[in-house]
Design a protein around this motif. Structure first.
Motif, PDB file in Angstrom:
ATOM      1  N   MET A   5       8.561  10.327  -0.076  1.00 25.70           N
ATOM      2  CA  MET A   5       9.264   9.864   1.113  1.00 25.70           C
ATOM      3  C   MET A   5       8.316   9.219   2.127  1.00 25.70           C
ATOM      4  O   MET A   5       8.706   8.327   2.855  1.00 25.70           O
ATOM      5  CB  MET A   5      10.017  11.026   1.774  1.00 25.70           C
ATOM      6  CG  MET A   5      11.100  11.641   0.909  1.00 25.70           C
ATOM      7  SD  MET A   5      12.361  10.483   0.378  1.00 25.70           S
ATOM      8  CE  MET A   5      13.162  10.167   1.934  1.00 25.70           C
ATOM      9  N   SER A   6       7.069   9.668   2.155  1.00 22.29           N
ATOM     10  CA  SER A   6       6.108   9.116   3.117  1.00 22.29           C
ATOM     11  C   SER A   6       5.732   7.678   2.793  1.00 22.29           C
ATOM     12  O   SER A   6       5.298   6.937   3.658  1.00 22.29           O
ATOM     13  CB  SER A   6       4.842   9.976   3.146  1.00 22.29           C
ATOM     14  OG  SER A   6       4.072   9.759   1.968  1.00 22.29           O
ATOM     15  N   GLY A   7       5.891   7.308   1.520  1.00 17.45           N
ATOM     16  CA  GLY A   7       5.531   5.959   1.103  1.00 17.45           C
ATOM     17  C   GLY A   7       4.032   5.762   0.928  1.00 17.45           C
ATOM     18  O   GLY A   7       3.573   4.670   0.635  1.00 17.45           O
ATOM     19  N   GLN A   8       3.270   6.837   1.070  1.00 17.55           N
ATOM     20  CA  GLN A   8       1.815   6.724   0.969  1.00 17.55           C
ATOM     21  C   GLN A   8       1.322   6.761  -0.482  1.00 17.55           C
ATOM     22  O   GLN A   8       0.190   6.400  -0.752  1.00 17.55           O
ATOM     23  CB  GLN A   8       1.149   7.851   1.742  1.00 17.55           C
ATOM     24  CG  GLN A   8       1.375   7.772   3.232  1.00 17.55           C
ATOM     25  CD  GLN A   8       0.747   8.945   3.968  1.00 17.55           C
ATOM     26  OE1 GLN A   8       0.630  10.032   3.427  1.00 17.55           O
ATOM     27  NE2 GLN A   8       0.346   8.716   5.195  1.00 17.55           N
ATOM     28  N   PHE A   9       2.169   7.218  -1.390  1.00 19.83           N
ATOM     29  CA  PHE A   9       1.749   7.384  -2.782  1.00 19.83           C
ATOM     30  C   PHE A   9       2.653   6.592  -3.710  1.00 19.83           C
ATOM     31  O   PHE A   9       3.859   6.509  -3.499  1.00 19.83           O
ATOM     32  CB  PHE A   9       1.810   8.868  -3.187  1.00 19.83           C
ATOM     33  CG  PHE A   9       0.900   9.750  -2.378  1.00 19.83           C
ATOM     34  CD1 PHE A   9      -0.415   9.953  -2.759  1.00 19.83           C
ATOM     35  CD2 PHE A   9       1.355  10.388  -1.235  1.00 19.83           C
ATOM     36  CE1 PHE A   9      -1.251  10.764  -2.014  1.00 19.83           C
ATOM     37  CE2 PHE A   9       0.536  11.208  -0.482  1.00 19.83           C
ATOM     38  CZ  PHE A   9      -0.775  11.390  -0.871  1.00 19.83           C
ATOM     39  N   THR A  10       2.063   6.042  -4.758  1.00 25.02           N
ATOM     40  CA  THR A  10       2.853   5.377  -5.786  1.00 25.02           C
ATOM     41  C   THR A  10       3.404   6.445  -6.735  1.00 25.02           C
ATOM     42  O   THR A  10       2.935   7.591  -6.738  1.00 25.02           O
ATOM     43  CB  THR A  10       1.990   4.395  -6.606  1.00 25.02           C
ATOM     44  OG1 THR A  10       1.002   5.152  -7.331  1.00 25.02           O
ATOM     45  CG2 THR A  10       1.302   3.361  -5.721  1.00 25.02           C
TER      46      THR A  10
END
Length: 67
Positions: A5-10
């Motif tokens: 959800m954070s969008g920091q990880f693929t």
């Protein structure tokens, strides 16, 4: 879920971090999250139950009849 959800990880990074073998697992989890089916996250891996019908919700009598 927070990592996704954070969008920091693929997806690949999440798979490596948690030992997930198939990207479809992440997609399934995201679907459950979006549909507010968060109770599914507490179910045993490999067998999914309808809400309220998991192994912990069965009475002792019902468990005896399953065998």
């Amino acid at each position: 879920m927070k990592d996704k959800m954070s969008g920091q990880f693929t997806n690949r990074e999440i798979m490596e971090k948690y030992g997930i073998k198939n990207v479809s697992q992440i997609k399934t989890w995201m679907k459950w999250y979006r549909e507010n089916q968060v109770q599914r996250f507490d179910q045993p891996i490999g067998k999914q139950y309808s809400y309220g019908h998991g192994p912990d919700s069965s009475s002792n009598e019902e468990k005896k009849n399953v065998k």
